[in-house]
Design an enzyme around this catalytic site. Structure first.
Site, PDB file in Angstrom:
ATOM      1  CE  LYS A 138      -5.356   2.753  -5.897  1.00 47.02           C
ATOM      2  NZ  LYS A 138      -4.577   1.207  -5.966  1.00 47.02           N
ATOM      3  CG  ASP A 178      -4.205   2.412  -2.366  1.00 43.66           C
ATOM      4  OD1 ASP A 178      -3.903   1.205  -2.846  1.00 43.66           O
ATOM      5  OD2 ASP A 178      -3.095   3.324  -2.007  1.00 43.66           O
TER       6      ASP A 178
HETATM    7  P1  NDP Z   1      -2.434   2.075   4.838  1.00 37.26           P
HETATM    8  O1  NDP Z   1      -2.950   3.503   4.734  1.00 37.26           O
HETATM    9  O2  NDP Z   1      -2.887   1.168   5.665  1.00 37.26           O
HETATM   10  O3  NDP Z   1      -0.804   2.146   5.278  1.00 37.26           O
HETATM   11  C1  NDP Z   1       0.083   2.964   4.794  1.00 37.26           C
HETATM   12  C2  NDP Z   1       1.798   2.778   5.332  1.00 37.26           C
HETATM   13  O4  NDP Z   1       2.823   3.253   4.423  1.00 37.26           O
HETATM   14  C3  NDP Z   1       1.645   3.671   6.747  1.00 37.26           C
HETATM   15  O5  NDP Z   1       2.671   2.985   7.630  1.00 37.26           O
HETATM   16  C4  NDP Z   1       2.037   4.946   6.070  1.00 37.26           C
HETATM   17  O6  NDP Z   1       2.801   5.803   7.308  1.00 37.26           O
HETATM   18  C5  NDP Z   1       3.265   4.430   5.077  1.00 37.26           C
HETATM   19  N1  NDP Z   1       3.200   5.709   4.144  1.00 37.26           N
HETATM   20  C6  NDP Z   1       2.321   6.001   3.255  1.00 37.26           C
HETATM   21  N2  NDP Z   1       2.820   7.023   2.735  1.00 37.26           N
HETATM   22  C7  NDP Z   1       4.021   7.269   2.980  1.00 37.26           C
HETATM   23  C8  NDP Z   1       5.009   7.949   2.506  1.00 37.26           C
HETATM   24  N3  NDP Z   1       4.698   9.091   1.613  1.00 37.26           N
HETATM   25  N4  NDP Z   1       6.038   7.942   2.726  1.00 37.26           N
HETATM   26  C9  NDP Z   1       6.602   6.935   4.089  1.00 37.26           C
HETATM   27  N5  NDP Z   1       5.744   6.172   4.470  1.00 37.26           N
HETATM   28  C10 NDP Z   1       4.451   6.343   4.017  1.00 37.26           C
HETATM   29  O7  NDP Z   1      -2.036   1.573   3.253  1.00 37.26           O
HETATM   30  P2  NDP Z   1      -1.850   0.256   2.720  1.00 37.26           P
HETATM   31  O8  NDP Z   1      -1.169  -0.595   3.919  1.00 37.26           O
HETATM   32  O9  NDP Z   1      -3.332  -0.376   2.218  1.00 37.26           O
HETATM   33  O10 NDP Z   1      -1.080   0.346   1.680  1.00 37.26           O
HETATM   34  C11 NDP Z   1       0.506   0.456   1.397  1.00 37.26           C
HETATM   35  C12 NDP Z   1       0.861   0.226  -0.005  1.00 37.26           C
HETATM   36  O11 NDP Z   1       0.209  -0.828  -0.665  1.00 37.26           O
HETATM   37  C13 NDP Z   1       0.355   1.169  -0.968  1.00 37.26           C
HETATM   38  O12 NDP Z   1       1.631   1.378  -2.081  1.00 37.26           O
HETATM   39  C14 NDP Z   1      -0.853   0.722  -1.551  1.00 37.26           C
HETATM   40  O13 NDP Z   1      -1.108   1.236  -2.994  1.00 37.26           O
HETATM   41  C15 NDP Z   1      -0.471  -0.566  -1.708  1.00 37.26           C
HETATM   42  N6  NDP Z   1      -1.373  -1.757  -1.905  1.00 37.26           N
HETATM   43  C16 NDP Z   1      -2.503  -2.007  -1.061  1.00 37.26           C
HETATM   44  C17 NDP Z   1      -3.368  -2.845  -1.164  1.00 37.26           C
HETATM   45  C18 NDP Z   1      -4.365  -2.922  -0.389  1.00 37.26           C
HETATM   46  O14 NDP Z   1      -5.481  -4.158  -0.291  1.00 37.26           O
HETATM   47  N7  NDP Z   1      -4.585  -2.364   0.793  1.00 37.26           N
HETATM   48  C19 NDP Z   1      -3.374  -3.872  -2.248  1.00 37.26           C
HETATM   49  C20 NDP Z   1      -2.218  -3.748  -3.190  1.00 37.26           C
HETATM   50  C21 NDP Z   1      -1.327  -2.630  -2.912  1.00 37.26           C
HETATM   51  P3  NDP Z   1       1.999   6.808   7.934  1.00 37.26           P
HETATM   52  O15 NDP Z   1       1.039   6.328   8.675  1.00 37.26           O
HETATM   53  O16 NDP Z   1       2.912   7.598   8.676  1.00 37.26           O
HETATM   54  O17 NDP Z   1       1.499   7.686   6.550  1.00 37.26           O
HETATM   55  O1  2IT Z   2      -3.301  -1.425  -5.276  1.00 33.31           O
HETATM   56  C1  2IT Z   2      -4.547  -2.308  -5.059  1.00 33.31           C
HETATM   57  O2  2IT Z   2      -4.535  -3.296  -5.743  1.00 33.31           O
HETATM   58  C2  2IT Z   2      -5.299  -2.084  -4.156  1.00 33.31           C
HETATM   59  N1  2IT Z   2      -5.428  -0.981  -3.677  1.00 33.31           N
HETATM   60  C3  2IT Z   2      -6.632  -3.026  -3.972  1.00 33.31           C
HETATM   61  C4  2IT Z   2      -7.879  -2.693  -5.055  1.00 33.31           C
HETATM   62  C5  2IT Z   2      -9.118  -3.470  -5.025  1.00 33.31           C
HETATM   63  O3  2IT Z   2     -10.026  -3.161  -5.474  1.00 33.31           O
HETATM   64  O4  2IT Z   2      -9.018  -4.356  -3.981  1.00 33.31           O
END
Ligand code: NDP
Ligand code: 2IT
Length: 457
Positions: A138, A178
């Site tokens: 990561k 992420d």
């Molecule tokens: P994005 O940046 O696309 O979206 C993040 C969302 O979460 C936004 O709505 C953001 O609001 C909100 N957010 C982030 N930080 C905070 C905080 N501290 N408090 C409240 N709201 C918060 O990210 P993703 O959708 O990609 O990721 C979301 C989660 O999913 C993370 O935990 C990530 O690690 C996990 N994840 C993502 C994967 C992926 O493929 N993208 C795979 C597996 C897990 P704001 O815009 O106001 O900050």
């Molecule tokens: O938390 C996660 O699994 C991710 N942000 C996706 C990682 C990836 O390599 O697609």
């Protein structure tokens, strides 16, 4: 997880966990998120390996909590006013026993060593569960893309990649997105890698379709989280149809979680961002979803604007966990759902939780869900669809061909089913499935056996 039984065996197990955690805490003081993630795994794995002394003798878990390599670097860049800015970049290369390091990059002001080490540690077990050959890593930076121009984001990404490129490669370490890193950032990062290295390879995943991306990668995490929920509900003869669903977040994961729930006939009552949440008593529909996609991915607006557009209720500074629902999809960030929220959700008739985010539920909240017999899907299982399709993107890049969206979706479904089956195989209890135990042990065994085979390295 607390051990409640008082038998001598259980006391020894608890002691083993306590001693191990003392060791880890001493070596990683103040890294609260990392220690939280390690504790959850240790509480599942240490009791299990008492019956398999070779894991203990070879100190496999002791080795797993030590990253193979940590890179920290300066990221200087110039903002639109001509002022010099300095951020800190990181890449944690946690474990490469079963494949190249693989995991996302997070750009958020809260990023620090502890947060990235917890994410990299989780990633090792998650990637193992996907059935694909990927190690865990990561990275990211304490850079906040919010409010920055496209030019500023590009200059930041270029500076970040100027250093990162010497540590990664398609057979070494393959980053992806992420929080704060989506298709725009991946494009800028990829362009800089290609310029410096003069090679067109699958060094990043989540790429655009025009330059080596995979169909379904944007959808994969959210869709996968809903597929996993479907599998959990099936064990009780239930389905997503007509269920009231609450989602936190409105980014990549939340967006496609909402889409798949709607497709399967569920009702999406909430979405949120760090400013607050929106309650939609009628449920989201396609028109609202399209607006949300444009607002968040193109205009980069705030969730209150979505509420304003459709005349929905907006609760500033609040999380959605007070809304009565059967299914909860925490899909924003770590520790966003605490004990109090969990109690309210259970009181309101919650049946299942699927973690779209990484470690969104606190340990106290998880205990409440498990005691209340709520189906609880831990992130390393339920959100593994994203990295799974990243693995499929790597395969397609190596083969230099591209599978159709239907083919990738079918593979994703089948991977989520096998993750669920694996959780059941290792987590079956008298009265149901302990998905935490199942995911941790199943993820551990494959990596541990590979480490044993490869000697002390
Ligand atoms: P994005 O940046 O696309 O979206 C993040 C969302 O979460 C936004 O709505 C953001 O609001 C909100 N957010 C982030 N930080 C905070 C905080 N501290 N408090 C409240 N709201 C918060 O990210 P993703 O959708 O990609 O990721 C979301 C989660 O999913 C993370 O935990 C990530 O690690 C996990 N994840 C993502 C994967 C992926 O493929 N993208 C795979 C597996 C897990 P704001 O815009 O106001 O900050
Ligand atoms: O938390 C996660 O699994 C991710 N942000 C996706 C990682 C990836 O390599 O697609």
């Amino acid at each position: 997880m607390q051990t409640t039984t008082q038998s001598p065996v259980k006391i020894n197990e608890q002691k083993a966990v306590e001693e191990f955690m003392q060791y880890v805490e001493k070596r990683n003081p103040h890294e609260t998120e990392f220690l939280q993630a390690v504790h959850e795994v240790a509480a599942s794995v240490l009791p299990y390996i008492q019956d398999y002394p070779h894991y203990v003798q070879h100190r496999v878990l002791h080795r797993m909590v030590e990253p193979e390599r940590v890179v920290m670097f300066r990221v200087p860049w110039v903002n639109d006013k001509g002022e010099v800015q300095v951020n800190r970049g990181y890449r944690i290369e946690m474990n490469s026993a079963i494949g190249p390091y693989k995991g996302g990059l997070r750009f958020h002001p809260s990023v620090n060593l502890s947060v990235l080490k917890f994410l990299a540690f989780e990633q090792v077990f998650k990637n193992s569960l996907t059935t694909l050959p990927m190690g865990g890593g990561k990275g990211g930076a304490d850079f906040d893309p919010k409010g920055k121009s496209d030019g500023e984001v590009m200059r930041f990404c270029q500076s970040f990649m100027t250093e990162l490129q010497r540590h990664i490669g398609p057979d070494t370490d393959v980053p992806a997105g992420d929080i704060g890193v989506g298709s725009r950032e991946i494009g800028f990062l990829y362009g800089q890698y290609k310029k410096i290295r003069n090679e067109f390879t699958g060094v990043l995943t989540g790429k655009g379709m025009e330059y080596g991306g995979s169909y379904m990668r944007p959808e994969a995490t959210g869709f996968g989280s809903v597929y996993f929920t479907h599998e959990m509900l099936l064990t009780r003869g239930e389905s997503i149809k007509d269920k009231k669903c609450i989602i936190s977040g409105s980014g990549n994961v939340a967006q496609y979680t909402a889409k798949k729930i709607m497709e399967l006939g569920g009702k999406v009552l909430t979405v949120s961002d760090s400013g607050g949440f929106v309650y939609d008593k009628d449920g989201m529909d396609e028109e609202k979803w399209n607006y949300l996609m444009d607002l968040k991915n193109v205009k980069r607006g705030r969730i209150y604007e979505y509420a304003e557009q459709f005349g929905l209720d907006y609760y500033a500074g609040k999380t959605p966990w007070g809304v009565s629902a059967e299914l909860a999809f925490p899909s924003a960030t770590q520790n966003e759902l605490n004990e109090k929220h969990a109690k309210t959700l259970c009181k309101n008739g919650l049946q299942a939780v699927s973690e779209g985010a990484n470690m969104p539920c606190t340990p106290e909240a998880i205990e409440i869900f498990q005691h209340s017999k709520v189906l609880y899907g831990p992130g390393k299982a339920s959100n593994a669809g994203g990295v799974a399709v990243s693995g499929l993107e790597m395969s397609q890049n190596s083969l230099r061909l591209s599978w159709s969206g239907e083919e990738v979706d079918e593979k994703l479904r089948s991977i989520m089913r096998s993750i669920h089956d694996n959780c059941v195989a290792y987590g079956k209890e008298k009265d149901g499935v302990d998905y935490v135990k199942g995911a941790n042990i199943a993820g551990f065994v494959k990596v541990a056996d590979a480490m044993l085979a490869q000697g002390i390295v």
